[in-house]
Design a protein around this motif. Structure first.
Motif, PDB file in Angstrom:
ATOM      1  N   ARG A  28       0.842  -1.299  -0.264  1.00 56.48           N
ATOM      2  CA  ARG A  28       0.123  -0.035   0.086  1.00 56.48           C
ATOM      3  C   ARG A  28       0.862   1.205   0.042  1.00 56.48           C
ATOM      4  NH1 ARG A  28      -0.410   2.757   4.809  1.00 56.48           N
ATOM      5  NH2 ARG A  28       0.149   1.574   6.595  1.00 56.48           N
ATOM      6  N   PRO A  29       0.470   2.311  -0.323  1.00 58.43           N
ATOM      7  CA  PRO A  29       1.329   3.523  -0.752  1.00 58.43           C
ATOM      8  C   PRO A  29       1.406   4.080   0.956  1.00 58.43           C
ATOM      9  CG  PRO A  29      -0.960   3.923  -1.010  1.00 58.43           C
ATOM     10  CD  PRO A  29      -0.971   2.602  -0.981  1.00 58.43           C
ATOM     11  N   ARG A  30       2.668   5.101   0.973  1.00 54.63           N
ATOM     12  CA  ARG A  30       2.678   5.631   2.345  1.00 54.63           C
ATOM     13  C   ARG A  30       1.691   6.490   2.634  1.00 54.63           C
ATOM     14  NH1 ARG A  30       7.009   3.214   4.875  1.00 54.63           N
ATOM     15  NH2 ARG A  30       8.871   2.969   3.782  1.00 54.63           N
ATOM     16  N   ARG A  31       1.480   6.876   3.938  1.00 55.94           N
ATOM     17  CA  ARG A  31       0.396   7.709   4.134  1.00 55.94           C
ATOM     18  C   ARG A  31       1.293   9.046   4.538  1.00 55.94           C
ATOM     19  NH1 ARG A  31      -5.141   7.033   6.978  1.00 55.94           N
ATOM     20  NH2 ARG A  31      -5.148   5.589   5.203  1.00 55.94           N
ATOM     21  N   ILE A  32       0.753  10.151   4.115  1.00 59.08           N
ATOM     22  CA  ILE A  32       1.268  11.385   4.595  1.00 59.08           C
ATOM     23  C   ILE A  32       0.101  12.529   4.833  1.00 59.08           C
ATOM     24  CG2 ILE A  32       2.504  13.402   3.622  1.00 59.08           C
ATOM     25  CD1 ILE A  32       3.841  11.569   1.569  1.00 59.08           C
ATOM     26  N   VAL A  54       4.593  11.821   8.186  1.00 62.00           N
ATOM     27  CA  VAL A  54       4.814  10.553   7.172  1.00 62.00           C
ATOM     28  C   VAL A  54       5.024   9.256   7.994  1.00 62.00           C
ATOM     29  CG1 VAL A  54       6.383  10.100   5.233  1.00 62.00           C
ATOM     30  CG2 VAL A  54       6.093  12.416   5.873  1.00 62.00           C
ATOM     31  N   GLU A  55       4.274   8.264   7.560  1.00 62.80           N
ATOM     32  CA  GLU A  55       4.602   6.860   7.878  1.00 62.80           C
ATOM     33  C   GLU A  55       6.240   6.696   7.326  1.00 62.80           C
ATOM     34  OE1 GLU A  55       1.846   4.229   6.327  1.00 62.80           O
ATOM     35  OE2 GLU A  55       0.079   4.853   7.606  1.00 62.80           O
ATOM     36  N   GLY A  56       6.784   6.282   8.466  1.00 63.01           N
ATOM     37  CA  GLY A  56       8.054   5.841   8.308  1.00 63.01           C
ATOM     38  C   GLY A  56       8.421   4.468   7.958  1.00 63.01           C
ATOM     39  N   PRO A  57       9.824   3.960   7.896  1.00 61.46           N
ATOM     40  CA  PRO A  57      10.893   4.700   7.807  1.00 61.46           C
ATOM     41  C   PRO A  57      10.992   5.701   6.735  1.00 61.46           C
ATOM     42  CG  PRO A  57      11.597   2.500   7.338  1.00 61.46           C
ATOM     43  CD  PRO A  57      10.043   2.584   7.520  1.00 61.46           C
ATOM     44  N   VAL A  58      11.806   6.784   7.036  1.00 60.51           N
ATOM     45  CA  VAL A  58      11.930   7.878   5.815  1.00 60.51           C
ATOM     46  C   VAL A  58      13.510   8.328   5.644  1.00 60.51           C
ATOM     47  CG1 VAL A  58       9.575   8.619   6.049  1.00 60.51           C
ATOM     48  CG2 VAL A  58      11.305   9.862   7.429  1.00 60.51           C
ATOM     49  N   GLU A  59      13.787   8.810   4.690  1.00 62.57           N
ATOM     50  CA  GLU A  59      14.841   9.548   4.447  1.00 62.57           C
ATOM     51  C   GLU A  59      14.465  11.110   3.904  1.00 62.57           C
ATOM     52  OE1 GLU A  59      18.193   6.033   2.912  1.00 62.57           O
ATOM     53  OE2 GLU A  59      17.697   7.749   1.507  1.00 62.57           O
ATOM     54  N   VAL A  60      14.959  11.866   4.579  1.00 64.51           N
ATOM     55  CA  VAL A  60      14.469  13.181   4.240  1.00 64.51           C
ATOM     56  C   VAL A  60      16.082  13.891   3.515  1.00 64.51           C
ATOM     57  CG1 VAL A  60      13.906  15.704   4.637  1.00 64.51           C
ATOM     58  CG2 VAL A  60      12.817  13.582   5.550  1.00 64.51           C
ATOM     59  N   VAL A  61      15.812  14.464   2.361  1.00 63.52           N
ATOM     60  CA  VAL A  61      17.080  15.460   1.717  1.00 63.52           C
ATOM     61  C   VAL A  61      16.686  16.797   1.814  1.00 63.52           C
ATOM     62  CG1 VAL A  61      18.450  15.487  -0.185  1.00 63.52           C
ATOM     63  CG2 VAL A  61      17.376  13.318   0.106  1.00 63.52           C
ATOM     64  N   ARG A  81      13.954   5.772  11.512  1.00 60.77           N
ATOM     65  CA  ARG A  81      13.271   4.202  11.059  1.00 60.77           C
ATOM     66  C   ARG A  81      12.122   4.408  12.227  1.00 60.77           C
ATOM     67  NH1 ARG A  81      15.949   3.282   7.033  1.00 60.77           N
ATOM     68  NH2 ARG A  81      18.282   3.213   7.033  1.00 60.77           N
ATOM     69  N   ARG A  82      11.576   5.416  12.667  1.00 58.19           N
ATOM     70  CA  ARG A  82      10.324   5.388  13.319  1.00 58.19           C
ATOM     71  C   ARG A  82       9.174   4.889  12.469  1.00 58.19           C
ATOM     72  NH1 ARG A  82      10.054  10.364  17.478  1.00 58.19           N
ATOM     73  NH2 ARG A  82       7.992   8.984  18.158  1.00 58.19           N
ATOM     74  N   PHE A  83       8.179   4.687  13.038  1.00 55.70           N
ATOM     75  CA  PHE A  83       6.876   4.424  12.295  1.00 55.70           C
ATOM     76  C   PHE A  83       6.115   5.393  11.700  1.00 55.70           C
ATOM     77  CE2 PHE A  83       5.288   5.177  16.395  1.00 55.70           C
ATOM     78  CZ  PHE A  83       3.907   5.593  16.230  1.00 55.70           C
ATOM     79  N   ALA A  84       6.447   6.426  12.276  1.00 54.60           N
ATOM     80  CA  ALA A  84       5.816   8.008  11.904  1.00 54.60           C
ATOM     81  C   ALA A  84       6.795   9.007  12.229  1.00 54.60           C
ATOM     82  CB  ALA A  84       4.308   8.133  12.079  1.00 54.60           C
TER      83      ALA A  84
END
Length: 81
Positions: free
Chosen positions: A12-16, A26-33, A43-46
Motif C-alpha cells: 500500500r502507499p505511504r500515508r502522508i 509521514v509514515e516511516g521509515p523515511v529519508e529526508v533530503v 526508522r520510526r513508524f511515523a
C-alpha cells in the motif's frame, strides 16, 4: 532509494498527513533530503517533518510552530461581520 518496480509492488502507499499550520506527518521509515543536500534518516513508524523551519531539530518537527501567533482569518479582520 527504491526503484519504480519496488514502489509498484509495495502492499500500500505511504500515508502522508498535512496538518494545517503544523508539520507534515509521514509514515516511516523515511529519508529526508534537505535543500543543502543533507540526508536525515528516521526508522520510526511515523515522523513529523517541519514546514515552518523554526525547529531546533530540523528537518524533524519539535513543535516550535505552536509558539507563533495564528494568522487572522477574514472574519477577524473585518470585525467579525
Amino acid at each position: 532509494m527504491r526503484n519504480a518496480d519496488e514502489h509498484a509492488q509495495s502492499p500500500r502507499p505511504r500515508r502522508i498527513t498535512v496538518e494545517r499550520g503544523g508539520p507534515v506527518v509521514v509514515e516511516g521509515p523515511v529519508e529526508v533530503v534537505t535543500d543543502d543536500g543533507t540526508v536525515a534518516v528516521s526508522r520510526r513508524f511515523a515522523v513529523a517533518i517541519c514546514t515552518c523551519r523554526r525547529s531546533a531539530t530540523y528537518p524533524w518537527c519539535d513543535t516550535s510552530h505552536r509558539a507563533r501567533r495564528p494568522r487572522p482569518t477574514g472574519r477577524e479582520q473585518d470585525g467579525g461581520r
